[in-house]
Design a protein around this motif. Structure first.
Motif, PDB file in Angstrom:
ATOM      1  N   MET A 136      -3.066  77.652 -98.959  1.00 16.94           N
ATOM      2  CA  MET A 136      -2.517  77.926-100.276  1.00 16.94           C
ATOM      3  C   MET A 136      -1.562  79.114-100.179  1.00 16.94           C
ATOM      4  O   MET A 136      -1.891  80.133 -99.575  1.00 16.94           O
ATOM      5  CB  MET A 136      -3.634  78.244-101.279  1.00 16.94           C
ATOM      6  CG  MET A 136      -3.176  78.282-102.727  1.00 16.94           C
ATOM      7  SD  MET A 136      -2.573  79.866-103.338  1.00 16.94           S
ATOM      8  CE  MET A 136      -3.976  80.910-103.166  1.00 16.94           C
TER       9      MET A 136
ATOM     10  N   VAL B 108       1.534  81.266-102.761  1.00 13.38           N
ATOM     11  CA  VAL B 108       2.050  81.426-104.117  1.00 13.38           C
ATOM     12  C   VAL B 108       3.563  81.538-104.021  1.00 13.38           C
ATOM     13  O   VAL B 108       4.088  82.384-103.300  1.00 13.38           O
ATOM     14  CB  VAL B 108       1.454  82.670-104.805  1.00 13.38           C
ATOM     15  CG1 VAL B 108       2.064  82.849-106.189  1.00 13.38           C
ATOM     16  CG2 VAL B 108      -0.063  82.555-104.902  1.00 13.38           C
TER      17      VAL B 108
ATOM     18  N   GLY C  86       4.336  79.305-108.705  1.00 14.08           N
ATOM     19  CA  GLY C  86       2.911  79.028-108.814  1.00 14.08           C
ATOM     20  C   GLY C  86       2.297  78.737-107.464  1.00 14.08           C
ATOM     21  O   GLY C  86       2.917  78.923-106.414  1.00 14.08           O
ATOM     22  N   GLU C  87       1.063  78.288-107.489  1.00 11.69           N
ATOM     23  CA  GLU C  87       0.344  77.988-106.262  1.00 11.69           C
ATOM     24  C   GLU C  87       0.816  76.669-105.663  1.00 11.69           C
ATOM     25  O   GLU C  87       1.132  75.730-106.390  1.00 11.69           O
ATOM     26  CB  GLU C  87      -1.158  77.923-106.529  1.00 11.69           C
ATOM     27  CG  GLU C  87      -1.742  79.253-106.937  1.00 11.69           C
ATOM     28  CD  GLU C  87      -3.238  79.180-107.204  1.00 11.69           C
ATOM     29  OE1 GLU C  87      -3.822  78.078-107.209  1.00 11.69           O
ATOM     30  OE2 GLU C  87      -3.835  80.252-107.425  1.00 11.69           O
TER      31      GLU C  87
ATOM     32  N   VAL D  31      -0.406  74.105-102.347  1.00 12.30           N
ATOM     33  CA  VAL D  31      -1.405  73.862-101.307  1.00 12.30           C
ATOM     34  C   VAL D  31      -0.943  72.704-100.428  1.00 12.30           C
ATOM     35  O   VAL D  31      -0.522  71.664-100.931  1.00 12.30           O
ATOM     36  CB  VAL D  31      -2.790  73.528-101.917  1.00 12.30           C
ATOM     37  CG1 VAL D  31      -3.803  73.247-100.832  1.00 12.30           C
ATOM     38  CG2 VAL D  31      -3.260  74.653-102.825  1.00 12.30           C
TER      39      VAL D  31
ATOM     40  N   ASP E 241       1.415  84.627 -98.897  1.00 11.58           N
ATOM     41  CA  ASP E 241       0.311  83.879 -98.299  1.00 11.58           C
ATOM     42  C   ASP E 241      -1.036  84.378 -98.818  1.00 11.58           C
ATOM     43  O   ASP E 241      -1.107  85.268 -99.662  1.00 11.58           O
ATOM     44  CB  ASP E 241       0.381  83.903 -96.765  1.00 11.58           C
ATOM     45  CG  ASP E 241      -0.011  85.234 -96.145  1.00 11.58           C
ATOM     46  OD1 ASP E 241      -0.529  86.129 -96.847  1.00 11.58           O
ATOM     47  OD2 ASP E 241       0.196  85.390 -94.929  1.00 11.58           O
ATOM     48  N   GLN E 242      -2.113  83.801 -98.313  1.00 10.46           N
ATOM     49  CA  GLN E 242      -3.465  84.104 -98.770  1.00 10.46           C
ATOM     50  C   GLN E 242      -3.874  85.547 -98.501  1.00 10.46           C
ATOM     51  O   GLN E 242      -4.754  86.082 -99.166  1.00 10.46           O
ATOM     52  CB  GLN E 242      -4.460  83.154 -98.099  1.00 10.46           C
ATOM     53  CG  GLN E 242      -4.222  81.711 -98.436  1.00 10.46           C
ATOM     54  CD  GLN E 242      -5.012  80.752 -97.573  1.00 10.46           C
ATOM     55  OE1 GLN E 242      -5.696  81.134 -96.636  1.00 10.46           O
ATOM     56  NE2 GLN E 242      -4.916  79.471 -97.881  1.00 10.46           N
TER      57      GLN E 242
END
Length: 87
Positions: free
Chosen positions: A23, A25, A15-16, A18, A44-45
């Motif tokens: 953030m 995943v 899951g995510e 932060v 990554d983002q």
């Protein structure tokens, strides 16, 4: 992450995540309907992926390795890198 998610079982640790306003995943997965080892992947983002070459006996071991990497190298160590593997 795997192309066909129906063939994979994902850990509850996936899951995510932060930290420091970044953030990522986390994907911790193995082939479905097996007792095989777990793969650890962090995306990554921007969609760049870091995959550990070594597999993990348990999904908890994989998650602990992720946390240790964040503590040691920082969450930003996953940013702006092409697809690569971690030994």
């Amino acid at each position: 992450m795997p192309e066909n998610e129906q063939l994979y079982e994902f850990s509850e640790f996936s899951g995510e995540f932060v930290d420091d306003d970044v953030m990522v995943v986390i994907g911790i997965y193995r082939q479905a309907d097996t007792n095989g080892d777990w793969t650890l992947e962090v995306v990554d983002q921007e969609g760049y992926s870091t995959v550990w070459e070594d597999l993990f006996d348990t999904d908890r071991d994989a998650f602990q390795e992720f946390l240790a990497t964040v503590q040691r190298d920082g969450i930003r160590s996953f940013l702006e890198q092409s697809i690569h593997t971690v030994h």
